[in-house]
Design a protein around this motif. Structure first.
Motif, PDB file in Angstrom:
ATOM      1  N   GLU A 168      -2.553   5.986   1.172  1.00  0.00           N
ATOM      2  CA  GLU A 168      -3.637   5.213   0.568  1.00  0.00           C
ATOM      3  C   GLU A 168      -4.696   4.821   1.583  1.00  0.00           C
ATOM      4  OE1 GLU A 168      -4.143   0.892  -1.556  1.00  0.00           O
ATOM      5  OE2 GLU A 168      -2.273   1.971  -1.787  1.00  0.00           O
ATOM      6  N   GLY A 169      -4.301   4.734   2.842  1.00  0.00           N
ATOM      7  CA  GLY A 169      -5.188   4.172   3.857  1.00  0.00           C
ATOM      8  C   GLY A 169      -6.462   4.944   4.040  1.00  0.00           C
ATOM      9  N   TRP A 193     -12.732  -3.606  -6.052  1.00  0.00           N
ATOM     10  CA  TRP A 193     -11.441  -3.905  -5.406  1.00  0.00           C
ATOM     11  C   TRP A 193     -11.605  -5.100  -4.466  1.00  0.00           C
ATOM     12  CZ3 TRP A 193      -7.771  -1.987  -8.097  1.00  0.00           C
ATOM     13  CH2 TRP A 193      -7.930  -0.748  -8.719  1.00  0.00           C
ATOM     14  N   MET A 211       0.859  -1.208   0.000  1.00  0.00           N
ATOM     15  CA  MET A 211       0.000   0.000   0.000  1.00  0.00           C
ATOM     16  C   MET A 211       0.887   1.248   0.000  1.00  0.00           C
ATOM     17  SD  MET A 211      -2.770   1.132   2.838  1.00  0.00           S
ATOM     18  CE  MET A 211      -3.540  -0.465   2.843  1.00  0.00           C
ATOM     19  N   LYS A 251      -9.798  -7.856  -3.893  1.00  0.00           N
ATOM     20  CA  LYS A 251      -8.693  -8.448  -3.112  1.00  0.00           C
ATOM     21  C   LYS A 251      -8.578  -7.713  -1.796  1.00  0.00           C
ATOM     22  CE  LYS A 251      -5.881  -9.948  -6.959  1.00  0.00           C
ATOM     23  NZ  LYS A 251      -4.915  -9.460  -7.906  1.00  0.00           N
ATOM     24  N   ARG A 252      -8.361  -8.476  -0.758  1.00  0.00           N
ATOM     25  CA  ARG A 252      -8.327  -7.896   0.580  1.00  0.00           C
ATOM     26  C   ARG A 252      -7.343  -6.736   0.680  1.00  0.00           C
ATOM     27  NH1 ARG A 252     -10.692  -9.751   5.185  1.00  0.00           N
ATOM     28  NH2 ARG A 252      -9.548  -9.072   7.017  1.00  0.00           N
ATOM     29  N   ARG A 253      -6.171  -6.934   0.051  1.00  0.00           N
ATOM     30  CA  ARG A 253      -5.149  -5.893   0.192  1.00  0.00           C
ATOM     31  C   ARG A 253      -5.512  -4.621  -0.588  1.00  0.00           C
ATOM     32  NH1 ARG A 253      -2.722  -9.217  -3.643  1.00  0.00           N
ATOM     33  NH2 ARG A 253      -1.893  -8.129  -5.439  1.00  0.00           N
ATOM     34  N   HIS A 254      -6.536  -4.735  -1.486  1.00  0.00           N
ATOM     35  CA  HIS A 254      -6.975  -3.560  -2.255  1.00  0.00           C
ATOM     36  C   HIS A 254      -8.272  -2.950  -1.715  1.00  0.00           C
ATOM     37  CE1 HIS A 254      -4.570  -5.083  -5.968  1.00  0.00           C
ATOM     38  NE2 HIS A 254      -3.841  -4.332  -5.173  1.00  0.00           N
ATOM     39  N   ASN A 255      -8.883  -3.608  -0.734  1.00  0.00           N
ATOM     40  CA  ASN A 255     -10.181  -3.156  -0.208  1.00  0.00           C
ATOM     41  C   ASN A 255     -10.188  -1.664   0.110  1.00  0.00           C
ATOM     42  OD1 ASN A 255     -11.424  -5.944   1.826  1.00  0.00           O
ATOM     43  ND2 ASN A 255     -11.378  -5.631  -0.367  1.00  0.00           N
ATOM     44  N   ARG A 256      -9.058  -1.187   0.601  1.00  0.00           N
ATOM     45  CA  ARG A 256      -9.019   0.206   1.059  1.00  0.00           C
ATOM     46  C   ARG A 256      -9.012   1.220  -0.081  1.00  0.00           C
ATOM     47  NH1 ARG A 256      -8.189   1.248   6.439  1.00  0.00           N
ATOM     48  NH2 ARG A 256      -8.383  -0.651   7.666  1.00  0.00           N
ATOM     49  N   ARG A 257      -8.931   0.718  -1.311  1.00  0.00           N
ATOM     50  CA  ARG A 257      -9.057   1.626  -2.456  1.00  0.00           C
ATOM     51  C   ARG A 257     -10.529   1.952  -2.738  1.00  0.00           C
ATOM     52  NH1 ARG A 257      -4.861  -0.718  -6.988  1.00  0.00           N
ATOM     53  NH2 ARG A 257      -2.994  -0.578  -5.692  1.00  0.00           N
TER      54      ARG A 257
END
Ligand SMILES: C[S@@+](CC[C@H](N)C(=O)[O-])C[C@H]1O[C@@H](n2cnc3c(N)ncnc32)[C@H](O)[C@@H]1O
Length: 231
Positions: A5-6, A138, A1, A140-146
């Motif tokens: 981005e968070g 988004w 990330m 994928k878990r690692r992209h959820n925050r997008r």
């Protein structure tokens, strides 16, 4: 990330996804060159209240309108409403421009770019209705925050939606429906008006399915429709 981005960073301004696809057809290129400058505005520099050649009864915003089929349909059905559409993807903007020209609409203005700047620049209580239809999932878990829905976005929407106004959200991704409820339900500024399953399974009256909705239903994915009323 990447830095900033968070979900916790309210200054988040990174635009994810494409802003351009294949080369525009000649007709679309003409519309972008000739009509877009007339319909586009710069958030912060333009007074949103005077964007239209008449005094609209209400202002509505569609965030991420894709190819604009829902935006155009709403504009046609509500000629006394000023509709603002925001979409970064040029090819989608070009298709929407074709719709605006075909229908000779005078009640649509466009912002090509990220919705964040427009939302920040809008006056308090300016919009009576905001549509966020099938935003990028988004998954994928690692992209959820997008995802465009965040706690900060809910706060920002609460500022610009007038009391009694609505945020209408649709998705075909169950996980995104849950994500969105988890961010709106704790807000004292919005009330989710559903009383039973029919509320989130049934689209709003006067509904034009969007391109993504059609794709989702063809692939066997059902939609969830969420309405949040500003208190
Ligand atoms: C999955 S598509 C859905 C398009 C359309 N609403 C539909 O239902 O057919 C999501 C759209 O959101 C747009 N988008 C992504 N990030 C955005 C942002 N920050 N502000 C405005 N639109 C955005 C994308 O370019 C894309 O067109």
């Amino acid at each position: 990330m990447s830095a900033g981005e968070g979900e916790s960073d309210p200054r988040r301004r990174i635009l994810y996804g494409r802003s351009r696809g294949k080369a525009l057809r000649a007709g679309h290129a003409r519309l972008v060159a000739e009509n877009l400058p007339r319909l586009e505005f710069e958030p912060g520099a333009s007074d949103l209240r005077t964007l239209f050649p008449f005094a609209p009864r209400e202002f509505w915003l569609e965030v991420g309108f894709g190819a604009g089929e829902h935006l155009i349909d709403q504009a046609k059905a509500n000629p006394d409403v000023g509709l603002i559409g925001c979409e970064p993807f040029l090819n989608g903007v070009a298709v929407a421009l074709a719709g605006i020209e075909r229908e000779q609409l005078t009640n649509v203005r466009l912002r090509r770019g990220d919705a964040q700047a427009l939302i920040e620049a809008a006056p308090d209580g300016f919009f009576s209705r905001i549509f966020i239809l099938y935003p990028d999932p988004w998954p994928k878990r690692r992209h959820n925050r997008r995802r465009i829905i965040s706690e900060q976005m809910v706060e920002a929407l609460a500022r610009i939606v007038k009391p009694g106004g609505e945020v209408r959200f649709a998705t075909d991704i169950d996980d995104y429906a849950g994500w969105t409820l988890a961010r709106f339900l704790p807000s004292p500024m919005f009330r989710w008006i559903a009383t039973g399953a029919a509320d989130w399974r049934t689209h709003w009256p006067q509904w034009r399915p969007t391109r993504y909705e059609e794709k989702a239903h063809k692939a066997g994915r059902a939609s969830v429709y969420l309405t949040f009323v500003r208190l």
